[in-house]
Every structure is written in C-alpha cells, then in structure tokens.
Scaffold this motif. Structure first.
Motif, mmCIF file in Angstrom:
data_model
loop_
_atom_site.group_PDB
_atom_site.id
_atom_site.type_symbol
_atom_site.label_atom_id
_atom_site.label_comp_id
_atom_site.label_asym_id
_atom_site.label_seq_id
_atom_site.Cartn_x
_atom_site.Cartn_y
_atom_site.Cartn_z
ATOM 1 N N TYR A 101 0.821 -1.218 0.000
ATOM 2 C CA TYR A 101 0.000 0.000 0.000
ATOM 3 C C TYR A 101 0.855 1.270 0.000
ATOM 4 O O TYR A 101 0.333 2.371 -0.022
ATOM 5 N N ARG A 102 2.169 1.127 0.001
ATOM 6 C CA ARG A 102 3.054 2.258 0.255
ATOM 7 C C ARG A 102 2.858 3.427 -0.714
ATOM 8 O O ARG A 102 2.861 4.587 -0.305
ATOM 9 N N ALA A 134 18.147 9.958 -1.076
ATOM 10 C CA ALA A 134 19.605 9.837 -1.089
ATOM 11 C C ALA A 134 20.254 11.015 -0.371
ATOM 12 O O ALA A 134 21.295 10.863 0.277
ATOM 13 N N GLY A 135 19.621 12.178 -0.478
ATOM 14 C CA GLY A 135 20.144 13.348 0.219
ATOM 15 C C GLY A 135 20.119 13.195 1.726
ATOM 16 O O GLY A 135 20.858 13.875 2.446
ATOM 17 N N LEU A 136 19.276 12.294 2.206
ATOM 18 C CA LEU A 136 19.202 12.004 3.645
ATOM 19 C C LEU A 136 19.893 10.685 3.984
ATOM 20 O O LEU A 136 19.780 10.202 5.113
ATOM 21 N N GLN A 137 20.571 10.112 2.981
ATOM 22 C CA GLN A 137 21.240 8.813 3.133
ATOM 23 C C GLN A 137 20.234 7.729 3.540
ATOM 24 O O GLN A 137 20.488 6.913 4.427
ATOM 25 N N LEU A 138 19.102 7.745 2.843
ATOM 26 C CA LEU A 138 18.034 6.785 3.104
ATOM 27 C C LEU A 138 17.645 6.064 1.827
ATOM 28 O O LEU A 138 17.733 6.626 0.733
ATOM 29 N N GLU A 139 17.204 4.827 1.972
ATOM 30 C CA GLU A 139 16.481 4.149 0.913
ATOM 31 C C GLU A 139 15.000 4.495 1.082
ATOM 32 O O GLU A 139 14.558 4.831 2.186
ATOM 33 N N ILE A 140 14.240 4.406 0.004
ATOM 34 C CA ILE A 140 12.827 4.779 0.081
ATOM 35 C C ILE A 140 12.095 3.975 1.144
ATOM 36 O O ILE A 140 11.280 4.514 1.905
ATOM 37 N N ASP A 141 12.400 2.673 1.221
ATOM 38 C CA ASP A 141 11.674 1.844 2.181
ATOM 39 C C ASP A 141 12.128 2.059 3.625
ATOM 40 O O ASP A 141 11.572 1.461 4.546
ATOM 41 N N GLU A 142 13.137 2.914 3.829
ATOM 42 C CA GLU A 142 13.576 3.256 5.181
ATOM 43 C C GLU A 142 12.900 4.518 5.710
ATOM 44 O O GLU A 142 13.045 4.847 6.892
ATOM 45 N N MET A 143 12.192 5.221 4.860
ATOM 46 C CA MET A 143 11.566 6.471 5.281
ATOM 47 C C MET A 143 10.592 6.257 6.431
ATOM 48 O O MET A 143 9.773 5.340 6.394
ATOM 49 N N THR A 144 10.678 7.110 7.414
ATOM 50 C CA THR A 144 9.651 7.142 8.446
ATOM 51 C C THR A 144 8.525 8.060 7.975
ATOM 52 O O THR A 144 8.653 8.765 6.962
ATOM 53 N N PHE A 145 7.443 8.068 8.716
ATOM 54 C CA PHE A 145 6.349 8.982 8.390
ATOM 55 C C PHE A 145 6.830 10.431 8.471
ATOM 56 O O PHE A 145 6.487 11.259 7.621
#
Length: 203
Positions: A18-19, A177-188
């Motif tokens: 559902y993401r 990437a600017g936050l050194q995150l993968e999309i599935d690592e994003m928090t709300f």
C-alpha cells in the motif's frame, strides 16, 4: 484549535503493497495545505497504541479512511478490521463529542464504491469513494475532497495534483539519497518533511 482545523487523520493500511497509495494520500493532504497525521508519527513502546490513535483522532477535524483491506490473512485466515474500527472511533467522536468534535468531516475510501455493503453494511447511506487500488485515482479523490473542505482557489484539481505526485515519485529516490536513506527506510516524519520541502521548492 488552529491545528485541529488543518489536521487530517489517515486511517489506512501500512503494509509495503500500500506504500505508494499512502504516499499519494500524504502528498495530496500536504499539497492542499493541510497536515497529515497518523499512528506512525509516534514510535513509543511505552504508549498504548489505541490511546495514541484516540489522541490523534481527537486532534484532527478531518479524516481519510481507506477500508479496502479486509481480506483474510494469516493462519487461521481472519479479516483485518483495524481500519473499520478506527473509522468507527472517528465517527463516534463526531457523534458523541463536544461541539468542536461535531465539526469533524471524513472521506471513506474502498477499492469499489459499493463493495463495503458486503462487509460493513451499517455504512449504508454514507458516500463511499472507490479508488480501484490506483494511486492516481486515489489522489484525485482525496485532492477533490480536500479542495471542497478548504474552499481554497489555490488548491489544484485532482488530475493536476496527480501529475505533481508523479513528479514527486520520480524525484523521491534522489530526495531520500540526500538524507542517506532508501525509500523503504523512510519514516512517516521523513515522508511528510520531504513532501513539504518538495512542494515548497518545486511548486
């Protein structure tokens, strides 16, 4: 009181399938000048989840409720009723709450417009909107509803907003990437911040 008037409670599935739909709803809320709220905004094991959800519902004038995920799951297979339960909480707050709570408004979504009659027939008479599991349709429905609520001439139509969301989705890997995150690592919190910053910069 000011926050209550702009806060939108999101009641929907949070699973990976559902993401994109979830991001579409958050984007539409943010782009329309409202603030997205949901149970994912707090990660506190010391707090009871139902109390957390109740507090958020209390603080939000608006609610977007997707009751499309009621399929059987697990072993033994059982339906998932979290979303209908939270919808009931929202409607109960409006029905039995004080004068502020009685100002609540909500949008109810399902895969098909009349499918709900087979599993939650007490909603008969409510105006349920179908999205067909399509993020583009979902964002159009949410955007149109929020434009009616806001009465703002600066909020674009649903189709225009859907195109903006497509551009946001294309930019999202680089934003993460600017936050050194993968999309599935994003928090709300990451998602709402990125959406707000993107909208402010690009639009």
């Amino acid at each position: 009181m000011a926050a209550f008037a702009r806060d939108v409670f999101i009641n929907c599935p949070f699973d990976p399938a559902y993401r994109v739909m979830f991001r579409a709803i958050v984007f539409a809320i943010t782009r329309s000048g409202f603030r997205a709220r949901c149970a994912l905004e707090v990660d506190d094991s010391s707090q009871n989840r139902w109390s957390l959800i109740s507090d958020i519902v209390d603080q939000c004038r608006y609610g977007v409720h997707d009751i499309s995920r009621t399929e059987l799951d697990g072993d033994p297979p059982l339906p998932r009723f979290n979303m209908p339960l939270e919808l009931g909480l929202f409607l109960g707050a409006k029905r039995f709450g004080d004068q502020i709570q009685k100002r609540k408004r909500c949008l109810v979504l399902d895969k098909e417009r009349y499918r709900y009659q087979r599993f939650i027939s007490d909603l008969a008479g409510q105006d349920i909107h179908g999205h067909g599991n399509d993020p583009t349709v979902c964002i159009e429905v949410v955007a149109t509803w929020l434009r009616v609520q806001s009465r703002s001439k600066t909020v674009p139509g649903g189709r225009a907003m859907a195109r903006e969301f497509e551009a946001f989705e294309l930019a999202l890997p680089q934003l993460c990437a600017g936050l050194q995150l993968e999309i599935d690592e994003m928090t709300f919190g990451d998602l709402t911040s990125l959406a707000s910053e993107y909208i402010a910069a690009a639009l």
